[in-house]
Design an enzyme around this catalytic site. Structure first.
Site, short mmCIF file in Angstrom:
data_model
loop_
_atom_site.label_atom_id
_atom_site.label_comp_id
_atom_site.label_asym_id
_atom_site.label_seq_id
_atom_site.Cartn_x
_atom_site.Cartn_y
_atom_site.Cartn_z
N ASP A 143 -39.14 14.38 3.85
CA ASP A 143 -40.20 15.18 4.13
C ASP A 143 -39.18 16.13 5.13
O ASP A 143 -39.73 17.38 5.46
CB ASP A 143 -41.19 14.63 5.02
CG ASP A 143 -41.86 13.44 4.09
OD1 ASP A 143 -42.03 14.09 2.72
OD2 ASP A 143 -42.66 12.76 4.66
N ASP A 147 -36.47 23.61 4.24
CA ASP A 147 -37.06 24.61 3.03
C ASP A 147 -36.58 25.56 2.82
O ASP A 147 -35.99 26.34 3.34
CB ASP A 147 -38.71 24.68 3.42
CG ASP A 147 -39.61 24.84 2.50
OD1 ASP A 147 -39.22 24.33 1.27
OD2 ASP A 147 -40.56 25.63 2.56
N GLY A 179 -32.88 20.01 -3.54
CA GLY A 179 -33.42 19.94 -2.36
C GLY A 179 -33.16 18.21 -1.98
O GLY A 179 -33.73 18.17 -0.85
N ASP A 181 -31.45 15.43 0.29
CA ASP A 181 -30.91 15.94 1.77
C ASP A 181 -30.62 14.60 2.32
O ASP A 181 -30.71 13.52 1.86
CB ASP A 181 -32.02 16.47 2.87
CG ASP A 181 -33.06 15.77 3.19
OD1 ASP A 181 -33.58 14.98 2.10
OD2 ASP A 181 -33.81 15.96 3.93
N HIS A 254 -8.04 22.37 -1.65
CA HIS A 254 -8.51 23.75 -1.98
C HIS A 254 -9.90 23.81 -0.85
O HIS A 254 -10.50 22.93 -0.40
CB HIS A 254 -8.87 24.16 -3.35
CG HIS A 254 -9.90 23.20 -3.85
ND1 HIS A 254 -9.68 22.17 -4.91
CD2 HIS A 254 -11.25 23.09 -3.79
CE1 HIS A 254 -10.41 21.57 -5.05
NE2 HIS A 254 -11.56 22.01 -4.74
N ARG A 333 -13.09 9.24 0.70
CA ARG A 333 -12.76 9.44 -0.65
C ARG A 333 -12.04 11.01 -0.57
O ARG A 333 -12.50 11.89 -0.42
CB ARG A 333 -13.92 9.33 -1.79
CG ARG A 333 -13.43 9.66 -2.95
CD ARG A 333 -13.91 11.08 -3.36
NE ARG A 333 -13.80 11.35 -4.86
CZ ARG A 333 -13.69 12.55 -5.54
NH1 ARG A 333 -13.64 13.42 -4.69
NH2 ARG A 333 -13.79 12.82 -6.77
N ASP A 335 -10.63 14.08 -2.52
CA ASP A 335 -10.62 14.99 -3.92
C ASP A 335 -9.39 15.59 -4.43
O ASP A 335 -8.34 15.76 -3.52
CB ASP A 335 -11.68 16.07 -3.69
CG ASP A 335 -12.09 16.59 -4.90
OD1 ASP A 335 -12.60 16.20 -5.80
OD2 ASP A 335 -11.75 18.16 -4.86
N GLU A 364 -8.75 10.26 -5.41
CA GLU A 364 -9.23 10.46 -6.84
C GLU A 364 -8.02 10.84 -7.64
O GLU A 364 -7.40 11.75 -7.40
CB GLU A 364 -10.16 11.90 -6.81
CG GLU A 364 -10.50 12.14 -7.98
CD GLU A 364 -11.01 13.68 -8.40
OE1 GLU A 364 -11.69 13.83 -9.57
OE2 GLU A 364 -10.58 14.38 -7.71
N HIS A 429 -19.51 11.85 -11.22
CA HIS A 429 -20.21 13.19 -11.47
C HIS A 429 -19.27 14.15 -12.20
O HIS A 429 -19.64 15.20 -12.69
CB HIS A 429 -20.26 13.91 -10.02
CG HIS A 429 -18.97 14.07 -9.09
ND1 HIS A 429 -18.26 12.82 -8.77
CD2 HIS A 429 -18.26 15.09 -8.69
CE1 HIS A 429 -17.08 13.35 -8.09
NE2 HIS A 429 -17.13 14.59 -8.07
N ASP A 430 -18.05 13.52 -12.64
CA ASP A 430 -17.09 14.42 -13.31
C ASP A 430 -16.93 13.97 -14.70
O ASP A 430 -16.18 14.35 -15.59
CB ASP A 430 -15.66 14.33 -12.65
CG ASP A 430 -15.52 15.19 -11.68
OD1 ASP A 430 -16.25 16.31 -11.40
OD2 ASP A 430 -14.65 14.81 -10.56
N ASP A 473 -21.19 17.64 -17.42
CA ASP A 473 -21.46 18.61 -16.52
C ASP A 473 -22.02 19.86 -16.78
O ASP A 473 -21.38 20.43 -17.78
CB ASP A 473 -19.96 18.86 -15.52
CG ASP A 473 -20.50 19.57 -14.22
OD1 ASP A 473 -21.46 19.79 -13.94
OD2 ASP A 473 -19.19 19.70 -13.51
#
Lengths: 580, 580
Positions: A143, A147, A179, A181, A254, A333, A335, A364, A429-430, A473
């Site tokens: 909540d 926004d 959205g 969070d 990067h 972690r 990257d 990674e 996610h990869d 992806d």
């Protein structure tokens, strides 16, 4: 004996100390070629007494090679040793000078002295614990969430439109926000904790241009889309209150083109004090002339930092120190760890372990990661080789031997104390989601069961515990499906995750495969302090009868019928976790 | 094909960059088992174009294995590759996932990115130069030398009485001084320079209890027996004036019991601020209770420093920085380098190379030294394996193949840029002199000729250029025999040393053995920028006729008869250095 196959080097995964006076020594041979190996060893400075002897054990077996191991204890911490190999009536010594009948002390291999910094110190608390990975934008919207008018509806799939920029990650739209969070993650900590996960790993959360936040614009600020510093502090505190640990994603290979560090170069060109912080090939640098190295050299929106530059190293040390102290953070972690300089990792590890000796550092790395796992860089890595072996077994060769040989081959690269830390995963996610690759929720559950019973730190990519779908992806980054958390797959996966979280055997035990007599069955024993748990996972299309070594005491989880004399019948696409 | 013998790892001596965009890749196979190897390679992030291909060359051949090599150039500095191996009609790929018929890109080995600090930067000036080692007390006594009443007469042999303390160095009397001094070395710089030596390496000279000075009492002071700071400064300046470089001996594994650092512990025990600078097992520490680690754990007069302790590391950095700057020093030779912590070497290299990028760092390592030669610790090491192979050849197996196989096996451990820096020696202050071991000045000269023509940095232990005798320590530390400097052996050795000092081919060239058809002949070709020099050294007892590849242009040094069609006749125990 096949002498050309014999391999040893007195370093790396072939000779390493595990404490002040104990050295693990390994020798590689041709598979099934050797009857026995006796290691002869003594104090390096002992020129008179006889060597001590120990019989080496075969600990790993790959497609063409076996690996033998012995644990040598010498109080003086100085070692020399050679191998006496027995093979088909032959009996010869293998030494630092090659093969010979009667080696002198000076022909031995040397491990001259164990120094404190030769010992790989791993964070004890992390051993074998479950990691839960959260992509903040896609997890839960509180909540309190800021926004924004452009949010995509939680039930819609991510847009498939790809930007034309190449690269194996298929860089996609930057602006698709759902959205989620930080406060939303905090709200769901009980869910994650109840699942049995000890470690919460958040994808990047620092200020960045895109929803995925891998293009950082400000390393010292939380992205306002995700909340405030207060929200993050609260998240970490609440996690700690539940006995959980928090790991952040550090992207130092990067940054974003919009990062002030790079913008200073764009503004001041060769006069910028940051001009050597990047790999600029020629000036001027601007929107048109993108003559600098970038992520994979294919993404000019993410210029690559020059991580061999001591100023960059100091900057990364500063910022990670700041966050580690400010948040009382438990780990990082990193990257694209395999493209950042070793110099940076060595110095960063030294600094972070000084602040917090039990912090966990995760790299990674997709391929062989031995360079980063010597003890002076990462504690562990994303063990994508596990995923590859498991998927190959499930999708292609339904032959458990090939699965075990691939994993043996991988483990041969690493020092054994790391085995209980390797981050085994079926997806991230990869990658395309495992459920979608396998085309079956039942098989997905079996893959998760193997992963969650395996030696290492299993990682659950949010939603994989629900067997949610997701193509490559960006489809694999669908929002979390909270309406699915009670589905039958979630129930089974949750049971095994929770069981693991309480089981010293699954967290800290060794792993030895045993032969089920059925190539479509993955079966192994975990053992810790004399207690054992077995897993039988039947990937075949018919029931499997499997003899359990040591017999069946109790079926802890899964479905199986306990026949007499320790034989278990496991239904097709079913599994059983057994104590004996 | 013998698949169990195939070995590659994407690091160390198997995959290393030699500049920003060139990667050397190597593969080990069973000896003579493979017809051809083609390496397929491409940019790590290139998922569309076809791989480039290169045929690998066989560069080394040991007893049971061959080593193949290729040099890969990719501008983007990100590599993936796999090996296509042709063997007896078979044709299969070797990848990170093992053997397969048709590998996908993701099966390739990865070298993810060349970073600046992955490149082994070696001091260019030092390549292939001759080192002359001086034991100061035993070299030359100047008129300015401090007067002490206890000096032993220059013509007497060192006392043979050994102290009963074990250890391979057979620690001997501490107090046998002949009175050589730093000013004496300065006086003889012309002699050393005229010999063709570029580098002067001095055994320890800091304040110490013994004549050999390996038990340092004060790292910041010159030993008064040897002279003053002024004398040392003058020595370095005079050496530099002759184009020579000076290397000091750094003994940081241990110090003297009398060192103030340790004495503080003896005085203050557990309250000493230096108590963690050593490895104290229990208190109290004193003359009676010697419960601490020492050199080899056998010499309580030399307590071992705790070189994993950051304070000790900082101390060593401070003192080496002080001397390097004060003297404008060109290098360090580090004693017992293989028992000092890697952490110390890594930090020390970083510091010293910052002060002086072209400084040379030499480690004393007797066995496999690959751990110290990755590029972040030593520049080179004492290559005692060369000595061992040469002596074995001369004393035992008169078979050149065995000599070459041993050296191939040794070289396989190292990255090729180091080859021109490996410190080849036939003896040192820690070995019986070569002349005495061989029992023949003629053979000693041949051993020196091979060493001085070889790829690497040949080291001459003072007096070996005169073929002087000397049994095991302390007999190998006899005073320099200045009356012998014009003997016939000195003349030959001097000629070849001087020739080498002017020859780019001998200093910087590659080395390839060629078959003489005679097992008692060592024959090889050095090549640099298309120009070649050959050595034929006949260790046998009869003349040898050898066909020189490319024919004979000129006999540069040595004795040989040039027959027609490029065949050379080299007398027994004679050699010829030939251009073609």
């Amino acid at each position: 004996m096949e002498k050309s196959a014999i391999y040893h080097i007195s370093e790396h995964s072939y000779a390493y100390p595990v404490n002040n006076d104990t050295l693990i020594v390994r020798l590689k041979t041709k598979k099934n070629d050797v009857d026995k190996i006796v290691i002869h060893y003594k104090n390096l400075y002992d020129h008179s007494s006889n060597s001590k002897k120990a019989v080496m054990s075969k600990v790993l077996s790959a497609r063409y090679c076996d690996l033998f191991e012995a644990s040598l204890h010498i109080q003086e911490r100085r070692f020399k040793y050679c191998f006496q190999i027995f093979s088909k009536g032959e009996n010869i010594f293998f030494t630092s000078e090659g093969f010979m009948k009667a080696p002198a002390d000076e022909d031995f291999f040397y491990y001259p002295c164990i120094n404190e910094d030769d010992i790989f110190h791993l964070p004890k608390w992390a051993q074998g614990e479950v990691i839960y990975q959260v992509f903040v934008d896609r997890f839960f919207r509180s909540d309190r969430a800021p926004d924004y008018p452009d949010l995509r509806s939680w039930n819609m799939l991510p847009e498939k439109e790809m930007l034309n920029c190449g690269g194996f990650r298929g860089l996609v739209r930057k602006d698709t926000y759902y959205g989620g969070d930080l406060a939303g993650v905090t709200e769901k900590l009980d869910y994650i904790s109840n699942l049995g996960a000890k470690v919460l790993y958040l994808n990047p959360i620092f200020a960045a241009e895109s929803y995925h936040k891998y293009d950082v614009t400000d390393y010292f600020r939380i992205d306002s889309r995700f909340g405030t510093l207060h929200d993050l502090k609260e998240l970490v505190e609440e996690a700690h209150a539940r006995g959980m640990k928090v790991v952040l994603d550090g992207v130092f290979n990067h940054c974003s083109y919009a990062n002030e560090l790079f913008q200073d170069v764009v503004r001041n060109q060769e006069k910028s004090k940051y001009k050597d912080w990047f790999h600029i090939r020629s000036f001027p640098v601007n929107e048109e002339r993108k003559d600098y190295d970038s992520f994979g050299n294919v993404a000019p929106s993410m210029p690559r930092l020059n991580t061999s530059n001591q100023e960059v190293i100091d900057y990364v040390i500063d910022l990670t120190t700041y966050w580690t102290k400010t948040l009382n953070l438990d780990g990082w972690r990193f990257d694209v760890a395999d493209e950042v300089s070793h110099e940076l990792w060595v110095q960063l590890r030294r600094s972070l372990k000084k602040i917090s000796p039990e912090i966990i550092l995760i790299g990674e790395v997709w391929n062989n990661a031995s360079r980063w796992l010597q003890g002076n860089e990462m504690d562990t890595v994303t063990n994508y080789k596990f995923r590859k072996a498991l998927l190959k077994f499930m999708q292609k060769h339904r032959n458990a031997n090939i699965f075990w040989e691939a994993l043996s081959s991988n483990n041969m690269l690493y020092k054994s104390p790391v085995y209980n830390y390797l981050i085994n995963l079926v997806g991230s996610h990869d990658t395309t989601r495992c459920r979608t690759l396998l085309g079956s929720a039942e098989l997905h559950v079996l893959a998760m069961v193997v992963t969650l019973s395996f030696q290492g730190m299993p990682l659950i990519y949010y939603g994989d515990e629900l067997a949610i779908e997701g193509g490559f992806d960006p489809d694999n980054r669908r929002p979390m499906q909270w309406n699915e958390i009670s589905n039958p797959w979630a129930k089974i996966i949750g049971q095994i995750t929770r069981f693991r979280s309480e089981s010293e055997i699954l967290k800290k035990g060794s792993l030895v495969p045993f032969d089920s007599g059925n190539p479509e069955v993955i079966s192994f024993t975990r053992e810790y302090e004399g207690k054992r748990i077995h897993l039988v996972a039947n990937f075949g299309d018919s029931n499997a009868r499997v003899v359990i070594p040591g017999g069946v005491n109790e079926i802890i989880l899964g479905q199986a019928e306990d026949h007499d004399s320790g034989t278990l019948e496991v239904g097709f696409r079913k599994f059983a976790l057994i104590s004996s």
